[in-house]
Write an enzyme that holds these catalytic residues in place. Structure first.
Site, PDB file in Angstrom:
ATOM      1  N   GLY A 126       0.995  -1.347   0.030  1.00 33.81           N
ATOM      2  CA  GLY A 126      -0.030   0.131   0.200  1.00 33.81           C
ATOM      3  C   GLY A 126       0.702   1.270   0.009  1.00 33.81           C
ATOM      4  O   GLY A 126       1.978   1.224   0.450  1.00 33.81           O
ATOM      5  N   ASP A 127       0.273   2.499  -0.201  1.00 35.67           N
ATOM      6  CA  ASP A 127       1.230   3.496  -0.541  1.00 35.67           C
ATOM      7  C   ASP A 127       1.904   4.028   0.783  1.00 35.67           C
ATOM      8  O   ASP A 127       3.026   4.309   0.696  1.00 35.67           O
ATOM      9  CB  ASP A 127       0.295   4.917  -0.881  1.00 35.67           C
ATOM     10  CG  ASP A 127      -0.990   5.175   0.119  1.00 35.67           C
ATOM     11  OD1 ASP A 127      -1.115   4.304   0.817  1.00 35.67           O
ATOM     12  OD2 ASP A 127      -1.656   5.967  -0.325  1.00 35.67           O
ATOM     13  N   ASN A 128       1.324   3.804   2.058  1.00 35.72           N
ATOM     14  CA  ASN A 128       2.017   4.266   3.074  1.00 35.72           C
ATOM     15  C   ASN A 128       3.298   3.252   3.498  1.00 35.72           C
ATOM     16  O   ASN A 128       4.385   3.706   4.065  1.00 35.72           O
ATOM     17  CB  ASN A 128       0.998   4.407   4.278  1.00 35.72           C
ATOM     18  CG  ASN A 128       0.158   5.653   4.106  1.00 35.72           C
ATOM     19  OD1 ASN A 128       0.597   6.844   3.978  1.00 35.72           O
ATOM     20  ND2 ASN A 128      -1.163   5.237   4.199  1.00 35.72           N
ATOM     21  N   SER A 131       5.862   3.990   1.298  1.00 41.17           N
ATOM     22  CA  SER A 131       6.810   5.061   1.610  1.00 41.17           C
ATOM     23  C   SER A 131       7.527   4.986   2.703  1.00 41.17           C
ATOM     24  O   SER A 131       8.622   5.423   2.874  1.00 41.17           O
ATOM     25  CB  SER A 131       5.685   6.332   2.088  1.00 41.17           C
ATOM     26  OG  SER A 131       4.994   6.785   0.908  1.00 41.17           O
TER      27      SER A 131
END
Length: 378
Positions: A126-128, A131
């Site tokens: 997922g994006d988080n 990151s």
């Protein structure tokens, strides 16, 4: 859903909220039953892309955590959670760790893309979580603050540590046997973009520059802003609340409106950090990622508001993309300690006592402005 399954928060690591996948499918089952009956597999967007590339139904642990169907501690689909939406494990993709292979490039796709057939496609994230990998936040106590469309505080934990009562999320990280806690505000840098368009300014950067030019006295006399333009998750879990300006006067100009919006988002993130502290997390420093990381003024304000060191990196604005690339590297067999390094620090911001005194008084007023929704007892 929580009334039907009281153990849902303990299994899923979060309260049931409208933005997750399961409530959306439940809505489809109720309002569009004909479409729901045709559901064969449920894939998240990146996993549909993977299906096209590899022909395989696969998802990763971090992205699957946001569906509300995953037993987060066991890192496996939950029959109990799936039953709430009338689904079974047959509807779900196979699960892999984000750093593991999640399929291989099909020959016809490889030919179209001009690539060799059989290239590994990583599980991904997922994006988080991506990151976090990009910022090197993979071990307990490490974390980052994402100042993008939404605002996210992400802290790696040594084990599964749910505390749904604070409206935080305890999810799987993208690497094996790692979890994280996360607070989420739905509108962050998007608030600054909104006020930029409202004011007819050339760019969000210009609005931030004008706000930074205000004196402390002018900041103290600026309006207060509740940054709930699309509802809020942490800490209120209130989908219906909306944003608002308070204490407007004839002295309010574009500079002060811009400042109020930036400060309101910082205060929302301060609420989120308090929720993470209540959930047992602690951090000494945070890497700042996302488009908002480009503003030195905002980074300094966050250091003061959150009372923690804030770091920016040359790759801060593209941390998610870097993390995805790192997961691809790991999927080829590379060692995490050689891949998941913290990027070079571009700038460090420390709490400023003078700014903190101003923010403390204004934060107390900010906190008093939110009114929880009334509950009707029948």
């Amino acid at each position: 859903m929580m009334a039907e399954l009281p153990s849902l928060p303990a299994l899923a690591g979060t309260l049931a909220m409208p933005g997750f996948t399961a409530p959306k499918l439940r809505w489809v089952a109720k309002h569009e039953p004909g479409i729901f009956k045709r559901v064969a597999k449920v894939l998240l967007p990146k996993d549909y892309v993977r299906l096209m590339l590899t022909g395989e139904y696969v998802s990763d642990m971090s992205d699957a955590s946001g569906t509300l169907w995953l037993d987060v501690q066991q890192r496996a689909w939950s029959d109990e959670l799936l039953a709430l939406t009338g689904l079974t494990q047959a509807h779900m993709p196979r699960l892999v760790e984000g750093s593991a292979p999640g399929g291989f490039l099909k020959p016809n796709v490889a030919q179209t893309l001009g690539l060799p057939a059989g290239i590994v496609v990583a599980g991904g994230a997922g994006d988080n979580a991506a990151s976090a990998v990009g910022m090197g936040a993979v071990d307990a106590g490490q974390g980052f603050l994402s100042l993008g469309t939404s605002g996210v505080l992400f802290v790696v934990t040594p084990s599964y540590q749910p505390n749904a009562a604070s409206a935080t999320h305890a999810f799987c990280h993208a690497l094996p046997q790692r979890w994280h806690q996360m607070s989420v505000m739905l509108s962050a840098a998007s608030c600054l973009q909104w006020v930029t368009e409202l004011l007819g300014a050339d760019s969000a950067g210009d609005v931030a520059t004008q706000a930074a030019a205000l004196t402390l006295a002018e900041r103290a006399a600026s309006p207060l802003f509740l940054p709930y333009l699309s509802g809020e998750r942490t800490p209120h879990n209130d989908a219906k609340v909306r944003g608002s300006f308070h204490e407007l006067s004839f002295d309010t100009d574009a500079r002060r409106l811009g400042y109020a919006v930036i400060e309101g988002v910082s205060f929302g993130l301060k609420d989120g950090l308090a929720a993470l502290h209540a959930a047992g997390s602690s951090v000494q420093r945070l890497s700042l990622v996302g488009g908002g990381a480009r503003s030195a003024f905002w980074a300094q304000q966050l250091a003061s508001a959150l009372n923690t060191e804030v770091l920016t990196h040359g790759s801060s604005a593209v941390g998610g993309a870097l993390g995805a690339a790192r997961l691809a590297w790991l999927a080829t067999g590379a060692a995490p300690e050689a891949v998941c390094l913290s990027p070079e620090v571009e700038a460090r911001y420390f709490p400023d006592s003078t700014e903190q005194a101003l923010l403390a008084e204004r934060y107390a007023r900010f906190r008093s402005l939110y009114t929880p929704p009334s509950v009707t007892v029948l």
